[in-house]
Structure formats: structure tokens, C-alpha cells
Design a protein around this motif. Sequence first.
Motif, PDB file in Angstrom:
ATOM      1  N   ALA A  23       0.812  -1.216   0.000  1.00  0.00           N
ATOM      2  CA  ALA A  23       0.000   0.000   0.000  1.00  0.00           C
ATOM      3  C   ALA A  23       0.849   1.271   0.000  1.00  0.00           C
ATOM      4  CB  ALA A  23      -0.932  -0.011   1.209  1.00  0.00           C
ATOM      5  N   GLY A  24       2.138   1.131  -0.271  1.00  0.00           N
ATOM      6  CA  GLY A  24       2.987   2.302  -0.387  1.00  0.00           C
ATOM      7  C   GLY A  24       3.555   2.807   0.923  1.00  0.00           C
ATOM      8  N   PHE A  25       3.499   1.973   1.969  1.00  0.00           N
ATOM      9  CA  PHE A  25       4.105   2.367   3.239  1.00  0.00           C
ATOM     10  C   PHE A  25       5.628   2.395   3.111  1.00  0.00           C
ATOM     11  CE2 PHE A  25       0.037   0.551   4.635  1.00  0.00           C
ATOM     12  CZ  PHE A  25      -0.400   1.530   5.509  1.00  0.00           C
ATOM     13  N   THR A  26       6.246   3.133   4.010  1.00  0.00           N
ATOM     14  CA  THR A  26       7.694   3.103   4.110  1.00  0.00           C
ATOM     15  C   THR A  26       8.057   2.657   5.530  1.00  0.00           C
ATOM     16  OG1 THR A  26       9.755   4.323   3.781  1.00  0.00           O
ATOM     17  CG2 THR A  26       7.882   5.586   4.644  1.00  0.00           C
ATOM     18  N   CYS A  52       1.746  -7.378  -6.447  1.00  0.00           N
ATOM     19  CA  CYS A  52       1.815  -6.270  -5.487  1.00  0.00           C
ATOM     20  C   CYS A  52       2.537  -5.074  -6.095  1.00  0.00           C
ATOM     21  CB  CYS A  52       2.548  -6.695  -4.221  1.00  0.00           C
ATOM     22  SG  CYS A  52       1.604  -7.757  -3.150  1.00  0.00           S
ATOM     23  N   SER A  53       1.925  -3.912  -5.984  1.00  0.00           N
ATOM     24  CA  SER A  53       2.569  -2.686  -6.436  1.00  0.00           C
ATOM     25  C   SER A  53       1.838  -1.502  -5.823  1.00  0.00           C
ATOM     26  CB  SER A  53       2.542  -2.565  -7.958  1.00  0.00           C
ATOM     27  OG  SER A  53       2.965  -1.271  -8.357  1.00  0.00           O
ATOM     28  N   PRO A  54       2.565  -0.557  -5.234  1.00  0.00           N
ATOM     29  CA  PRO A  54       1.892   0.616  -4.668  1.00  0.00           C
ATOM     30  C   PRO A  54       1.267   1.504  -5.725  1.00  0.00           C
ATOM     31  CG  PRO A  54       4.276   0.873  -4.571  1.00  0.00           C
ATOM     32  CD  PRO A  54       4.014  -0.542  -5.011  1.00  0.00           C
ATOM     33  N   LEU A  79      -7.887 -13.117   3.405  1.00  0.00           N
ATOM     34  CA  LEU A  79      -7.492 -12.097   4.355  1.00  0.00           C
ATOM     35  C   LEU A  79      -6.554 -11.120   3.654  1.00  0.00           C
ATOM     36  CD1 LEU A  79      -6.642 -14.480   7.335  1.00  0.00           C
ATOM     37  CD2 LEU A  79      -8.700 -13.072   7.118  1.00  0.00           C
ATOM     38  N   ALA A  80      -6.764  -9.837   3.846  1.00  0.00           N
ATOM     39  CA  ALA A  80      -5.882  -8.834   3.266  1.00  0.00           C
ATOM     40  C   ALA A  80      -4.628  -8.710   4.122  1.00  0.00           C
ATOM     41  CB  ALA A  80      -6.592  -7.492   3.173  1.00  0.00           C
ATOM     42  N   TYR A  81      -3.482  -8.927   3.508  1.00  0.00           N
ATOM     43  CA  TYR A  81      -2.203  -8.946   4.220  1.00  0.00           C
ATOM     44  C   TYR A  81      -1.396  -7.723   3.828  1.00  0.00           C
ATOM     45  CZ  TYR A  81       2.268 -10.951   5.888  1.00  0.00           C
ATOM     46  OH  TYR A  81       3.456 -11.177   6.537  1.00  0.00           O
ATOM     47  N   PHE A  82      -1.397  -6.713   4.683  1.00  0.00           N
ATOM     48  CA  PHE A  82      -0.568  -5.534   4.455  1.00  0.00           C
ATOM     49  C   PHE A  82       0.848  -5.891   4.869  1.00  0.00           C
ATOM     50  CE2 PHE A  82      -4.782  -3.815   4.412  1.00  0.00           C
ATOM     51  CZ  PHE A  82      -4.721  -2.731   3.544  1.00  0.00           C
ATOM     52  N   GLN A  83       1.636  -6.318   3.891  1.00  0.00           N
ATOM     53  CA  GLN A  83       2.900  -6.996   4.155  1.00  0.00           C
ATOM     54  C   GLN A  83       4.112  -6.092   4.027  1.00  0.00           C
ATOM     55  OE1 GLN A  83       3.708 -10.240   1.450  1.00  0.00           O
ATOM     56  NE2 GLN A  83       5.261 -11.130   2.757  1.00  0.00           N
ATOM     57  N   SER A  84       4.141  -5.246   3.033  1.00  0.00           N
ATOM     58  CA  SER A  84       5.376  -4.531   2.688  1.00  0.00           C
ATOM     59  C   SER A  84       5.676  -3.392   3.652  1.00  0.00           C
ATOM     60  CB  SER A  84       5.268  -3.978   1.270  1.00  0.00           C
ATOM     61  OG  SER A  84       5.143  -5.021   0.339  1.00  0.00           O
ATOM     62  N   TYR A  85       6.925  -3.364   4.098  1.00  0.00           N
ATOM     63  CA  TYR A  85       7.434  -2.329   4.982  1.00  0.00           C
ATOM     64  C   TYR A  85       6.627  -2.281   6.280  1.00  0.00           C
ATOM     65  CZ  TYR A  85      10.250  -1.152   0.945  1.00  0.00           C
ATOM     66  OH  TYR A  85      11.117  -1.220  -0.106  1.00  0.00           O
ATOM     67  N   SER A  86       6.441  -1.067   6.853  1.00  0.00           N
ATOM     68  CA  SER A  86       5.788  -0.949   8.165  1.00  0.00           C
ATOM     69  C   SER A  86       4.375  -0.408   7.971  1.00  0.00           C
ATOM     70  CB  SER A  86       6.597  -0.016   9.075  1.00  0.00           C
ATOM     71  OG  SER A  86       7.913  -0.507   9.229  1.00  0.00           O
ATOM     72  N   ARG A  97      -8.011   4.472   6.160  1.00  0.00           N
ATOM     73  CA  ARG A  97      -8.680   4.492   4.848  1.00  0.00           C
ATOM     74  C   ARG A  97      -8.250   3.291   4.006  1.00  0.00           C
ATOM     75  NH1 ARG A  97      -6.690   6.005   0.290  1.00  0.00           N
ATOM     76  NH2 ARG A  97      -4.962   7.159   1.264  1.00  0.00           N
ATOM     77  N   LEU A  98      -6.974   2.951   4.039  1.00  0.00           N
ATOM     78  CA  LEU A  98      -6.477   1.800   3.285  1.00  0.00           C
ATOM     79  C   LEU A  98      -7.035   0.492   3.849  1.00  0.00           C
ATOM     80  CD1 LEU A  98      -2.782   3.002   2.982  1.00  0.00           C
ATOM     81  CD2 LEU A  98      -4.421   2.841   1.099  1.00  0.00           C
TER      82      LEU A  98
END
Length: 297
Positions: A23-26, A52-54, A79-86, A97-98
Motif C-alpha cells: 500500500a505504499g508504506f515506508t 503487489c505494487s503501490p 485475508l488482506a495482508y498488508f505486508q510490505s514495509y511498516s 482508509r487503506l
Amino acid sequence: MLTYSDYIAKRFGHKMQKISIDAGFTCPNRDGTLSVGGCAFCNNKTFSPTYCSPQKSVTQQINEGINFFSIKHNDLGYLAYFQSYSSTYGNTADILRLYNEALAHPRISGLIIGTRPDCIANDLLAELSTLAQHTYICIEIGAESIYNETLTAVNRCHTWEQTQDAVNRVAAAGIDVGLHLIMGLPGETREMMMHEADVVSTLPVTIVKLHQLQIVKGSAFERMYAENPTHFSLFSVDEYVDFCVNFVQRLRPDIVVDRFTNQSPPDLVIAPRWNLKNYEFTHRVERKMKNIGIHNS
């Protein structure tokens, strides 16, 4: 050994699949807040699926993930897995919102959120606690090690004490806690790593994820390994099978084991090159446990 697939299937009444989302987190270890170099072992490309791509919306990534998995399995829940970065790092309103976009998808039944222990704000945790009263939420915390000297050496930029605090706060909020550990970090003996099972077992942890240290392209460890490979004590397959069997025996019995290994893309792996898929390694662990008479529940 209680496996994650069995745990989550029992909770929902059927098999579930994680859909990874970038989701574009850093990360404060990359954006200059704590550091700019990132963790010494890290190359985010090693665990991000191709869909996966932001640059894509959360909804588009979910749709593409479902299309990918439904080719072989059309009876899965997701299940939605918000995986990348923090994935708890940033403005709380923007983060929610995400998350809510993911939960609005008709095929998504809950959230798994990967993050660092120093990036879980109290206001966000309060919102997630409310959400967890009627939908499944799990926060996966990247501890990586219980030893502060190791965390410093790999440029992790947080402490084990911060991990303990985060685990306790998330558990108190009524949310499943996942804890991630890397086995084989430089400076840690096999007994030091094994002791991590004892320490983790004292915390209100729901799920543990292990993986063997891999030297991957694009990480700081790539350069260090090229200069001095003896600095690293990497596991062979058989060594790691034995290690995981012993680790499980020392782990609190109710803790769910999500995985033992990380399967990075072969073109990014420098060492060790096992050429085994995650499930193939898990089968070896389960077979070893059966052979020595350990019950796999």
C-alpha cells in the motif's frame, strides 16, 4: 505443533488465503527518521508477490491476488495482508482508509498487518481494537531477535524492550499478535537462538513466524558476505530441520507456528540456496517430528 493453516481454518470454518498488499508504506529505518539504509538483511522484493505494487489500488491488488489463487482453488476465503514495509507507519486517518478499502471488498474477511514494534501508535491501536470486535485482525510484529546487540548490528533501530511493549499492548487490545524472528543472524549461537523460544513463550503471543537467514541481492548483507562469508553461520537444510524441531518443542504449546522458512525468488538468493518451497521444508519438519514421536496437533 499448531499450524497457522489449521488455526485460521478452525476460526473461519474453511481454508483461508492471505492476499499480500503493497500500500505504499515506508519505514522509519528508511525515510531518515531513524536511518536511511534499512535493515542489513532486507530487500523488500524478496517477499512481495508480482501482483503487489503501490501504483495499484488496494482493491486492484486484492482482485489480482484472488485471480491468482483461484486458478487452483475456488473455495478459499481471503485475508488482506498488508505486508510490505511498516504498515502501521504514517497518519492514522490515511492508514485506516487503506484498511477500510480492503475490508470493503466482498471477498475479504479480515486483516493481517505487518509492522515494526516502534510503529504502533496508541490511537491507531484503539481503532483496530474496536474493529477487532467484529472482524479478524492480526498484527505481525517484526522482532527479528530478542538480543539488543544483534538488533544494533543489523541496523534494526529498535530494541527488544520495544518489542515486548508492543506485544503486550496489542494483546491487551484484543488483537492476535504475530511475532517474526530470523534464525542465523550474525553473532548468535544456536543456543542463543533456541533460547528465543523460551523468552517468546513468556509473552502473550498468538503466532510465531520464523525464517532462516538468507543473503539476498540488494541488501547490506550482500556486500558483507562477499567481503567475509565466515562472518555468517548459515544453516544447511538438515541442520535447520533439526533446529526447528527442537525450537517447537521449547515453544509454548498453544503458540501457532505460521512458517519456518522464507522462500525468496531464486534470482535474488545468494546463500544458502536450498531449492525448497516452504511447504516442502515444513513437510520435512513434520516428518522428523513424527519419526521421533512428537505429536503434531
